[in-house]
Design a protein around this motif. Structure first.
Motif, PDB file in Angstrom:
ATOM      1  N   ARG A   1      12.963   4.640  -6.381  1.00  0.00           N
ATOM      2  CA  ARG A   1      11.690   3.933  -6.283  1.00  0.00           C
ATOM      3  C   ARG A   1      10.795   4.557  -5.206  1.00  0.00           C
ATOM      4  N   TRP A   2      11.433   5.019  -4.128  1.00  0.00           N
ATOM      5  CA  TRP A   2      10.685   5.678  -3.049  1.00  0.00           C
ATOM      6  C   TRP A   2      10.416   7.155  -3.342  1.00  0.00           C
ATOM      7  N   LYS A   3      10.893   7.609  -4.458  1.00  0.00           N
ATOM      8  CA  LYS A   3      10.735   9.014  -4.856  1.00  0.00           C
ATOM      9  C   LYS A   3      11.297   9.988  -3.822  1.00  0.00           C
ATOM     10  N   ILE A   4      12.392   9.550  -3.194  1.00  0.00           N
ATOM     11  CA  ILE A   4      13.171  10.480  -2.376  1.00  0.00           C
ATOM     12  C   ILE A   4      14.096  11.204  -3.350  1.00  0.00           C
ATOM     13  N   LYS A   5      14.541  10.442  -4.322  1.00  0.00           N
ATOM     14  CA  LYS A   5      15.440  10.967  -5.341  1.00  0.00           C
ATOM     15  C   LYS A   5      14.739  10.800  -6.681  1.00  0.00           C
ATOM     16  N   ARG A   6      14.855  11.781  -7.569  1.00  0.00           N
ATOM     17  CA  ARG A   6      14.141  11.676  -8.842  1.00  0.00           C
ATOM     18  C   ARG A   6      15.056  11.683 -10.061  1.00  0.00           C
ATOM     19  N   PHE A   7      16.287  12.122  -9.876  1.00  0.00           N
ATOM     20  CA  PHE A   7      17.235  12.113 -10.987  1.00  0.00           C
ATOM     21  C   PHE A   7      18.527  11.496 -10.497  1.00  0.00           C
ATOM     22  N   THR A   8      19.284  10.903 -11.380  1.00  0.00           N
ATOM     23  CA  THR A   8      20.538  10.277 -10.958  1.00  0.00           C
ATOM     24  C   THR A   8      21.606  11.350 -10.740  1.00  0.00           C
ATOM     25  N   ASN A   9      22.661  10.955 -10.031  1.00  0.00           N
ATOM     26  CA  ASN A   9      23.774  11.875  -9.760  1.00  0.00           C
ATOM     27  C   ASN A   9      24.344  12.449 -11.058  1.00  0.00           C
ATOM     28  N   ASP A  10      24.559  11.572 -12.032  1.00  0.00           N
ATOM     29  CA  ASP A  10      25.172  12.026 -13.283  1.00  0.00           C
ATOM     30  C   ASP A  10      24.254  12.967 -14.060  1.00  0.00           C
ATOM     31  N   ALA A  11      22.950  12.687 -14.018  1.00  0.00           N
ATOM     32  CA  ALA A  11      22.015  13.552 -14.749  1.00  0.00           C
ATOM     33  C   ALA A  11      22.018  14.957 -14.142  1.00  0.00           C
ATOM     34  N   LEU A  12      22.036  15.020 -12.808  1.00  0.00           N
ATOM     35  CA  LEU A  12      22.036  16.330 -12.146  1.00  0.00           C
ATOM     36  C   LEU A  12      23.355  17.065 -12.389  1.00  0.00           C
ATOM     37  N   ARG A  13      24.437  16.306 -12.367  1.00  0.00           N
ATOM     38  CA  ARG A  13      25.757  16.912 -12.586  1.00  0.00           C
ATOM     39  C   ARG A  13      25.827  17.531 -13.995  1.00  0.00           C
ATOM     40  N   GLN A  14      25.303  16.786 -14.980  1.00  0.00           N
ATOM     41  CA  GLN A  14      25.327  17.284 -16.354  1.00  0.00           C
ATOM     42  C   GLN A  14      24.468  18.551 -16.481  1.00  0.00           C
ATOM     43  N   LYS A  15      23.341  18.539 -15.806  1.00  0.00           N
ATOM     44  CA  LYS A  15      22.438  19.691 -15.844  1.00  0.00           C
ATOM     45  C   LYS A  15      23.149  20.935 -15.272  1.00  0.00           C
ATOM     46  N   PHE A  16      23.880  20.706 -14.190  1.00  0.00           N
ATOM     47  CA  PHE A  16      24.628  21.792 -13.546  1.00  0.00           C
ATOM     48  C   PHE A  16      25.718  22.330 -14.483  1.00  0.00           C
ATOM     49  N   VAL A  17      26.467  21.425 -15.094  1.00  0.00           N
ATOM     50  CA  VAL A  17      27.542  21.853 -15.991  1.00  0.00           C
ATOM     51  C   VAL A  17      26.949  22.649 -17.160  1.00  0.00           C
ATOM     52  N   ASP A  18      25.859  22.140 -17.725  1.00  0.00           N
ATOM     53  CA  ASP A  18      25.245  22.828 -18.874  1.00  0.00           C
ATOM     54  C   ASP A  18      24.771  24.231 -18.506  1.00  0.00           C
ATOM     55  N   ALA A  19      24.272  24.366 -17.295  1.00  0.00           N
ATOM     56  CA  ALA A  19      23.774  25.689 -16.878  1.00  0.00           C
ATOM     57  C   ALA A  19      24.922  26.626 -16.516  1.00  0.00           C
ATOM     58  N   THR A  20      26.002  26.069 -15.983  1.00  0.00           N
ATOM     59  CA  THR A  20      27.035  26.905 -15.367  1.00  0.00           C
ATOM     60  C   THR A  20      28.116  27.362 -16.349  1.00  0.00           C
ATOM     61  N   VAL A  21      28.462  26.515 -17.304  1.00  0.00           N
ATOM     62  CA  VAL A  21      29.572  26.859 -18.203  1.00  0.00           C
ATOM     63  C   VAL A  21      29.315  28.185 -18.944  1.00  0.00           C
TER      64      VAL A  21
ATOM     65  N   ARG B   1       0.845  -1.197   0.000  1.00  0.00           N
ATOM     66  CA  ARG B   1       0.000   0.000   0.000  1.00  0.00           C
ATOM     67  C   ARG B   1       0.887   1.256   0.000  1.00  0.00           C
ATOM     68  N   PHE B   2       1.955   1.178   0.781  1.00  0.00           N
ATOM     69  CA  PHE B   2       2.896   2.300   0.851  1.00  0.00           C
ATOM     70  C   PHE B   2       3.472   2.617  -0.537  1.00  0.00           C
ATOM     71  N   GLN B   3       3.930   1.551  -1.213  1.00  0.00           N
ATOM     72  CA  GLN B   3       4.528   1.776  -2.537  1.00  0.00           C
ATOM     73  C   GLN B   3       3.469   2.279  -3.533  1.00  0.00           C
ATOM     74  N   ASP B   4       2.227   1.796  -3.377  1.00  0.00           N
ATOM     75  CA  ASP B   4       1.152   2.274  -4.263  1.00  0.00           C
ATOM     76  C   ASP B   4       0.934   3.782  -4.076  1.00  0.00           C
ATOM     77  N   ARG B   5       0.980   4.198  -2.831  1.00  0.00           N
ATOM     78  CA  ARG B   5       0.773   5.628  -2.556  1.00  0.00           C
ATOM     79  C   ARG B   5       1.906   6.454  -3.176  1.00  0.00           C
ATOM     80  N   ILE B   6       3.125   5.952  -3.021  1.00  0.00           N
ATOM     81  CA  ILE B   6       4.278   6.645  -3.609  1.00  0.00           C
ATOM     82  C   ILE B   6       4.110   6.728  -5.125  1.00  0.00           C
ATOM     83  N   ASP B   7       3.724   5.600  -5.720  1.00  0.00           N
ATOM     84  CA  ASP B   7       3.571   5.564  -7.181  1.00  0.00           C
ATOM     85  C   ASP B   7       2.485   6.528  -7.636  1.00  0.00           C
ATOM     86  N   ALA B   8       1.493   6.725  -6.774  1.00  0.00           N
ATOM     87  CA  ALA B   8       0.398   7.653  -7.111  1.00  0.00           C
ATOM     88  C   ALA B   8       0.772   9.094  -6.773  1.00  0.00           C
ATOM     89  N   GLU B   9       2.043   9.330  -6.417  1.00  0.00           N
ATOM     90  CA  GLU B   9       2.544  10.681  -6.100  1.00  0.00           C
ATOM     91  C   GLU B   9       1.874  11.262  -4.863  1.00  0.00           C
TER      92      GLU B   9
END
Lengths: 241, 323
Positions: B225-245, B21-29
């Motif tokens: 899976r628990w939606k504590i984290k939504r993007f991977t480390n590398d994806a966020l790092r790339q986003k930062f580099v693209d914005a900052t350079v 039930r917990f995971q269902d609630r998470i999946d339902a945002e």
């Protein structure tokens, strides 16, 4: 290389504004030194708040002189500062910091109340008084907690009052312009005494009083404080920050 | 500032009805609130992440606090003091958010002071010039924002709500930091050199703030899976580099990375290899300021003990009088 110091042509009006501005800046700077060192997180925030209020007051007062606020703060030598000596004393422990804030803010609050009607200080005083009233309340609560707390905190609070008391006389020295500080002394006594009593502390006796800050004769501490505070503008006099 | 992805892997084998039930609630945002049922591992992961984040805010006050007494103008002094105060405030909300999970602030602070808890490795680097204050705002807070904006949608309600407020303040800090850098880079030759030197020293440690590369970050799956984290480390790092350079180029500064180049086809800035050995070393305690930072926190805590004792003793006396 030429000196990076400025000398201010002091009219009576400027003298009045500088005395109040320097009080606020120097005490605000001292309080800002607590950053990262406060005894609890809530107090970290409170000390920064008070420091920010005081730096804001200093800026408004410097600006009212018609001179550049940063030149006044960063290019005057210690002898050009007009603050009362109590503001520049090192923070000491938390008891010294709070006892000073209490003694000073109680006097300053009365001063701002009297200055609301003053032509020169009025607009600044009205805002500053609201802030200072909070500083008084905050510091008084702490003085009571410390005085009435443990044997150690009581001893430290009493030591703080004893250390600071000889510097309180200067807060009431007559001034040529603006509200007369000397006239505020009875109201200050009346405000300070019950808090000291509630804190179960002893009011120190009025003996010889320190003096000299208003005429630029300071303690040994101000020079060190300014050396640190002014280092960048003095080292790079052509830079803008 | 922000918490770094440091969490250790957790088992996820619970197939009980509550867990489903917990995971269902998470999946339902849906948001999970303090009194709701939650797996023990979810609670532990959150306590660790939120408290690491809180500790990072508190330790992060030290490198910037180092320049409050030397800020070069009254405006800068007030802004820096207010910023460092905001960080203390963030620490306070975050400790409060962690407390909703059933752990006391005192216990968390104790974990920090005893060296058992981690905080962001970035604060183990020194602030050597005024330009570091600009660089921290621009880069460190910029990296923090990349990490924290997704956390505003974290599945745990109190953390997500704290993060909304924190993000607003961080983005203000980031603009303020960039504005310091802009002033320096348009200033005297010495000021430009200060700005360049700050970028040289802070760039790589900032890229490390996003945590290990995805292949080595084995906790990510569970947190995602628990939606504590939504993007991977590398994806966020790339986003930062693209914005900052491009921001760095606008300042006229050079990034300390000979491999940095624009990849037209992918639409990304490609960057060189990160020295993960340095990251691990600093995290393990051997960074330029690890010992000093912890010593400063311990000193403040020890020096304040008599004050906290006094406050408790006075409160007890008042309580006794009222009774």
């Amino acid at each position: 290389m030429a000196s990076t110091s400025i000398t201010v042509e002091e009219t009576a009006e400027r003298g009045l504004l500088l005395a109040r501005a320097d009080d606020a800046l120097v005490l605000g700077h001292r309080l800002s030194e607590w950053t990262g060192r406060a005894p609890l997180l809530e107090e970290e925030l409170a000390l920064a708040n008070v420091a920010l209020d005081l730096i804001g007051q200093a800026r408004a007062l410097y600006q009212a002189t018609g001179l550049d606020e940063d030149a006044l703060a960063y290019r005057r030598d210690a002898s050009g500062f007009r603050n009362a000596l109590i503001m520049e004393l090192p923070n000491g422990d938390f008891a010294v910091t709070m006892a000073r804030l209490f003694l000073v803010s109680t006097a300053t609050d009365l001063y701002w109340r009297a200055a609301v009607a003053d032509e020169l200080l009025g607009p600044i005083a009205a805002r500053a008084e609201k802030e200072t009233a909070y500083h008084v309340r905050h510091a008084a609560e702490w003085l009571v907690r410390l005085g009435d707390g443990t044997a150690e905190s009581h001893r430290r609070a009493q030591d703080a009052l004893d250390l600071l008391w000889p510097y309180t006389g200067e807060l009431f020295e007559p001034a040529p312009l603006g509200p007369d500080p000397a006239a505020l002394r009875p109201a200050w006594e009346a405000a300070v005494a019950p808090v000291i009593a509630r804190a179960t502390l002893r009011r120190p006796a009025d003996g010889w009083m320190q003096s000299g800050g208003r005429s630029g004769r300071h303690t040994e501490h101000l020079g060190h404080m300014l050396a640190e505070m002014q280092v960048l503008p003095r080292t790079y006099p052509d830079a803008r920050w | 500032m922000y918490s770094q992805a440091l969490n250790t892997p957790t088992k996820l084998a619970d197939t009980s009805p509550e867990a489903t039930r917990f995971q269902d609630r998470i999946d339902a945002e849906e948001r999970i609130e303090p009194n709701d049922w939650m797996p023990e591992a979810y609670r532990r992961t959150l306590v660790r992440q939120i408290s690491q984040h809180a500790h990072s805010e508190i330790v992060g006050m030290l490198p910037e606090g180092n320049w409050i007494t030397r800020a070069p103008s009254l405006k800068r002094k007030a802004a820096l003091l207010a910023k460092v105060q905001d960080e203390g405030g963030h620490g306070l909300y975050l400790y409060a958010a962690a407390e909703t999970l059933g752990v006391a602030r005192e216990e968390l602070v104790d974990q920090l002071l005893s060296g058992r808890a981690k905080y962001s490795s970035i604060f183990n680097y020194p602030t050597l010039t005024w330009a570091d204050i600009g660089a921290i705002g621009w880069l460190v807070d910029g990296a923090a924002i990349m990490n924290q904006i997704p956390l505003c949608r974290c599945s745990y309600g109190p953390y997500a709500r704290a993060m909304i407020r924190i993000c607003k303040e961080e983005s203000f800090h980031q603009r303020q930091g960039y504005e310091i850098m802009l002033t320096l880079s348009r200033g005297t030759a010495e000021q430009k050199a200060m700005a360049q030197d700050a970028l040289d020293r802070w760039w790589w440690p900032c890229l490390m703030m996003f945590g290990p590369p995805d292949g080595q970050s084995n906790h990510s799956d569970t947190s995602m899976r628990w939606k504590i984290k939504r993007f991977t480390n590398d994806a966020l790092r790339q986003k930062f580099v693209d914005a900052t350079v491009p921001q760095g180029h606008y300042l006229g500064l050079t990034f300390p990375d000979p491999d940095l180049r624009w990849d037209e086809a992918a639409g990304h800035w490609r960057f060189g290899d990160i020295d993960w050995e340095e990251f691990r070393r600093v995290l393990a305690g051997d960074g330029p300021c690890n010992r000093e930072r912890l010593a400063a926190r311990r000193q403040a805590h020890a020096d304040g003990a008599w004050v906290r004792d006094a406050a408790r003793a006075h409160a007890a006396k008042q309580h006794a009088k009222a009774a």
